[in-house]
Design a protein around this motif. Structure first.
Motif, PDB file in Angstrom:
ATOM      1  N   PHE A  57      -5.535 -35.212  13.806  1.00 21.59           N
ATOM      2  CA  PHE A  57      -5.896 -34.836  12.438  1.00 21.59           C
ATOM      3  C   PHE A  57      -7.090 -35.609  11.899  1.00 21.59           C
ATOM      4  O   PHE A  57      -7.490 -35.416  10.755  1.00 21.59           O
ATOM      5  CB  PHE A  57      -4.705 -35.038  11.500  1.00 21.59           C
ATOM      6  N   GLY A  58      -7.657 -36.511  12.692  1.00 19.69           N
ATOM      7  CA  GLY A  58      -8.772 -37.282  12.155  1.00 19.69           C
ATOM      8  C   GLY A  58      -9.665 -37.862  13.225  1.00 19.69           C
ATOM      9  O   GLY A  58      -9.302 -37.930  14.406  1.00 19.69           O
ATOM     10  N   HIS A 113     -11.691 -35.488   8.557  1.00 18.58           N
ATOM     11  CA  HIS A 113     -10.347 -34.914   8.453  1.00 18.58           C
ATOM     12  C   HIS A 113     -10.353 -33.542   9.122  1.00 18.58           C
ATOM     13  O   HIS A 113     -11.169 -32.681   8.768  1.00 18.58           O
ATOM     14  CB  HIS A 113      -9.929 -34.764   6.986  1.00 18.58           C
ATOM     15  N   ARG A 115      -8.261 -30.120   9.865  1.00 21.43           N
ATOM     16  CA  ARG A 115      -7.118 -29.288   9.491  1.00 21.43           C
ATOM     17  C   ARG A 115      -6.896 -28.279  10.607  1.00 21.43           C
ATOM     18  O   ARG A 115      -7.832 -27.558  11.000  1.00 21.43           O
ATOM     19  CB  ARG A 115      -7.371 -28.579   8.155  1.00 21.43           C
ATOM     20  N   ASN A 125     -13.385 -31.715   6.984  1.00 24.09           N
ATOM     21  CA  ASN A 125     -13.919 -32.406   5.815  1.00 24.09           C
ATOM     22  C   ASN A 125     -14.390 -33.788   6.261  1.00 24.09           C
ATOM     23  O   ASN A 125     -13.624 -34.536   6.866  1.00 24.09           O
ATOM     24  CB  ASN A 125     -12.863 -32.565   4.718  1.00 24.09           C
ATOM     25  N   ALA A 147      -8.896 -33.269   1.676  1.00 24.82           N
ATOM     26  CA  ALA A 147      -7.690 -33.176   2.490  1.00 24.82           C
ATOM     27  C   ALA A 147      -6.438 -33.423   1.665  1.00 24.82           C
ATOM     28  O   ALA A 147      -5.429 -32.725   1.805  1.00 24.82           O
ATOM     29  CB  ALA A 147      -7.766 -34.171   3.651  1.00 24.82           C
ATOM     30  N   GLU A 165      -1.605 -37.456   7.468  1.00 28.20           N
ATOM     31  CA  GLU A 165      -3.041 -37.188   7.398  1.00 28.20           C
ATOM     32  C   GLU A 165      -3.668 -37.721   6.115  1.00 28.20           C
ATOM     33  O   GLU A 165      -4.886 -37.879   6.045  1.00 28.20           O
ATOM     34  CB  GLU A 165      -3.287 -35.681   7.488  1.00 28.20           C
ATOM     35  N   THR A 166      -2.856 -37.983   5.089  1.00 35.27           N
ATOM     36  CA  THR A 166      -3.404 -38.286   3.764  1.00 35.27           C
ATOM     37  C   THR A 166      -2.797 -39.539   3.143  1.00 35.27           C
ATOM     38  O   THR A 166      -2.769 -39.671   1.918  1.00 35.27           O
ATOM     39  CB  THR A 166      -3.165 -37.093   2.822  1.00 35.27           C
TER      40      THR A 166
END
Length: 740
Positions: A57-58, A113, A115, A125, A147, A165-166
């Motif tokens: 995810f990153g 980021h 998705r 992003n 995100a 992820e956040t």
């Protein structure tokens, strides 16, 4: 490449699992190693399958043109120098993904980021932390909120999603806090307390695997609906070994689903119940007012006088052993007293000399008395061996026993304890656990029971082999030389067959812990901890002697009458000042417009409390509608239909007073057959009808709040309940307020 490597790892683990399962025989050590390997490979297969969605995810682009991908697990390139293809989000090297900022980039030039949907990237992003390297043609957003806002505004699914992820900086600090001691996480509605607790569980298991894998981690939630709501989070974080339980399920063999009044539950939660239970146990150690007659076959009747019983009781009590373990001392005293009577009658010297019986004769008399049914019945009457269930059921069912055990309570309080048998309530579970401590368990009886079961199983195994032996084929000769066909009885005996059966019954750490009341967990996490009573805290402290705990909650949301008013009041009896407090101050779930309405209620609860700061605004203030009381059900159905029609994606939660659940629930399900309601509703339904207690810890895209004044009036802590109800929505809140 990452998914290709993941598939290879899963295929490799599956193949090795199959090879181990096909392995038979060997020494005890070899079989033990095989069983460990089976569990390891099975866990790996489950883990690799659980993390497939959103695996990566990153990405971090660092100084010196370094590039590191961040994901749910760590994956390495085994074809070269074992370089990391994917860094586990819990690893120290991944922390910059959550903490780096333009003011403190920590060596990061760009944070990306990703998705994804299954194995396809659907959005990118970028956050540029080194502005000198920014490219006007890249997918760059300097705010860094895309995100997070995408996750916050996405429709709810009826299952909680992880926030791996956040994760925000204040959440990351708590998730990665040191293991030892008691950590209290205080946070208002929507601050991510539950998500932080779950991600902390995953982080601790990753960082302290050796300490925690053998003892296990227990996570306690407020109700079964909540546990189902969060059940997918930990597997998605590559952890499947955490035991999830409610208070109602913390006593093995008991599933407490009976409903009782809030006043009765509050009384059972008070610490005075420790004294009540201790007195109830003492009351079962009975001393008769008159001598007891014990009939003996072919002998005169034996008399057991009150003074003898009292002396035996007092000696057993002085041992400070639990009730059931002290029974052995009581039995010895009574049997010796009865044996002395028998010896006096049958061994007296006719000429008046010393008793003619020697010590061997006395020992035989005692043995016969212990085996005598009348003596055993008398001992059970005077000092019965009790289970916690029997002690509590007998106490509740008999007002006289309650009066003896609880003189410190008022008549009204004693009346709250009286009830007929028929199931257990959640508030009974800490009392059962307390009773188990007072009673103790005589392991000798349990061991004898296990031996009887094993003897039966061995006899059954011998029967199976005897059948196989009787149906065995006759000897046959090979064309080249003589030989015979070996039957199953030539290869295995009854003991080996029994061992193979036992080996097949593999239990994980969580399964073994769930079945063992005395299990000591390596770490305990409690969500909605403000709802725990003093008696529930006693139970949890027994489950975690090391006092390694993460306590998550909000005292402003306490709804239970016996719940926590302050963390110091709940914890300091057990850990004194040795606990630390962390606060979450940002609300991610609740929009600013809804939080403003909830802030008014929070001020009524305690003017010193401050609501969390909302991270976003929707521009849609709550709708507060007055409707005629006689038309409340009809207006609610119309409002629900409109909300469902407007929700292209997501879930509608309808929160009603507990007293109106039956009639309003019937009206809603009649008009909206897909609506779910009840003590454990299906959260994946588009519409869910709940009370405030059932809604704790949950969230919905849109909420219809019915009769807020009725909710506030239902309990002395009704304002706290109303505060909870007002803060369940992520997008829209509609209030229906009945008027005369």
């Amino acid at each position: 490449m990452l998914y290709h490597r993941l598939d290879g790892l899963r295929e490799q683990a599956s193949r090795r699992l199959g090879e181990e399962l096909r392995t038979t025989g060997g020494t005890l050590q070899a079989r033990s190693q095989r069983d460990s390997a089976v569990r390891m490979y099975a866990d790996q297969v489950e883990q690799f399958s659980a993390v497939e969605n959103g695996l990566c995810f990153g990405r971090l682009d660092t100084d010196g043109d370094g590039r590191h991908y961040i994901g749910r697990i760590g994956i390495f390139d085994t074809t070269g120098d074992y370089d990391p293809l994917l860094i586990d989000w819990r690893a120290p090297a991944a922390r910059a993904f959550y903490l780096a900022t333009a003011a403190n980039p920590q060596g990061v030039r760009r944070r990306r980021h990703l998705r994804t949907r299954q194995r396809k990237v659907v959005g990118i992003n970028d956050e540029v932390l080194d502005l000198a390297t920014a490219s006007p043609t890249a997918h760059e957003e300097l705010t860094g909120e895309a995100a997070l806002l995408a996750a916050l505004t996405a429709g709810r699914t009826g299952r909680m999603r992880d926030i791996v992820e956040t994760i925000q900086a204040e959440q990351d600090r708590i998730i990665r806090a040191d293991l030892p001691g008691v950590l209290v996480v205080q946070g208002g509605p929507g601050t991510g307390k539950t998500a932080v607790a779950l991600h902390r569980a995953a982080y601790l298991l990753y960082t302290h695997r050796r300490e925690l894998s053998s003892r296990g981690v227990l996570l306690v939630g407020p109700n079964a609906t909540f546990l189902r709501y969060i059940s997918q989070v930990l597997p998605a974080l590559a952890e499947t070994g955490v035991l999830l339980r409610t208070q109602a399920d913390l006593f093995p063999g008991v599933s407490a689903r009976r409903v009782e009044s809030a006043e009765a539950a509050a009384l059972k939660g008070r610490e005075v119940m420790v004294d009540v239970l201790a007195a109830a146990v003492r009351d079962r150690q009975w001393v008769p007012d008159e001598p007891l007659e014990i009939e003996q076959p072919q002998r005169e009747i034996l008399l057991l006088d009150p003074d003898t019983v009292r002396a035996a009781r007092d000696r057993a009590r002085r041992s400070d052993r639990p009730h059931n373990l002290a029974r052995a001392l009581f039995d010895v005293e009574i049997v010796h007293a009865l044996a002395a009577q028998v010896a006096e009658r049958i061994g007296a010297d006719p000429l008046g000399g010393e008793n003619l019986l020697d010590e061997a004769d006395l020992a035989e008399i005692r043995r016969e008395l212990r085996e005598d049914p009348e003596v055993r019945a008398t001992l059970d009457q005077l000092w019965p061996v009790l289970t916690p269930q029997r002690l509590l059921a007998d106490l509740y069912a008999d007002p006289d026993r309650i009066a003896v055990a609880a003189p410190m309570l008022t008549d009204a309080e004693r009346a709250l304890l009286h009830r007929e048998p028929g199931g257990w309530t959640p508030a009974d579970v800490p009392l059962l656990d307390e009773a188990a401590e007072l009673l103790g368990e005589d392991d000798r009886a349990a061991e004898a029971r296990r031996e009887r079961i094993r003897a039966f199983q061995r006899e059954y195994a011998e029967g199976v082999l005897e059948i196989a032996r009787g149906s065995r084929s006759i000897d046959v000769e090979d064309e080249a030389d003589g030989g015979e066909i070996l039957g199953v009885t030539d290869l295995i005996d009854a003991d080996r067959l029994l061992e193979r059966q036992e080996e097949a019954e593999h239990l994980t750490t969580a399964q073994r812990a769930a079945a063992d009341r005395g299990w000591a967990f390596g770490h305990v996490i409690v969500d909605e901890a403000q709802e725990l009573s003093p008696m529930a805290w006693r139970l949890l402290m027994r489950r975690c002697p090391s006092r390694s705990m993460t306590i998550v909650g909000d005292v402003a949301q306490t709804g239970a009458l016996a719940g926590t008013a302050s963390w110091a009041e709940a914890l300091e009896p057990y850990v004194a000042q040795r606990w630390r407090l962390e606060e979450l101050t940002v609300s991610y779930r609740t929009p600013a417009e809804i939080m403003a309405a909830a802030a008014d209620v929070l001020a009524e609860i305690d003017p010193a409390l401050r609501p969390p700061r909302s991270v976003r605004s929707t521009g849609v203030p709550p709708t507060d509608r007055a409707v005629p009381a006689g038309r409340l059900a009809a207006e609610l159905v119309d409002a629900a239909r409109r909300e469902v029609a407007d929700l292209t994606d997501g879930r509608l939660g309808i929160i009603v007073p507990a007293a109106r659940m039956d009639d309003l629930g019937a009206a809603l399900t009649g008009a909206l057959p897909e609506a779910a309601l009840g003590a454990d509703p299906d959260l994946e339904s588009r519409t869910v009808v709940l009370t405030v207690a059932q809604a704790k810890g949950l969230e919905f895209d849109s909420v219809l709040l019915v009769d807020p004044d009725g909710i506030a009036a239902e309990s002395p802590r009704g304002r706290n309940d109303l505060y909870v109800a007002l803060t369940r929505a992520t997008q829209r809140l509609t209030i229906l307020r009945p008027t005369p």
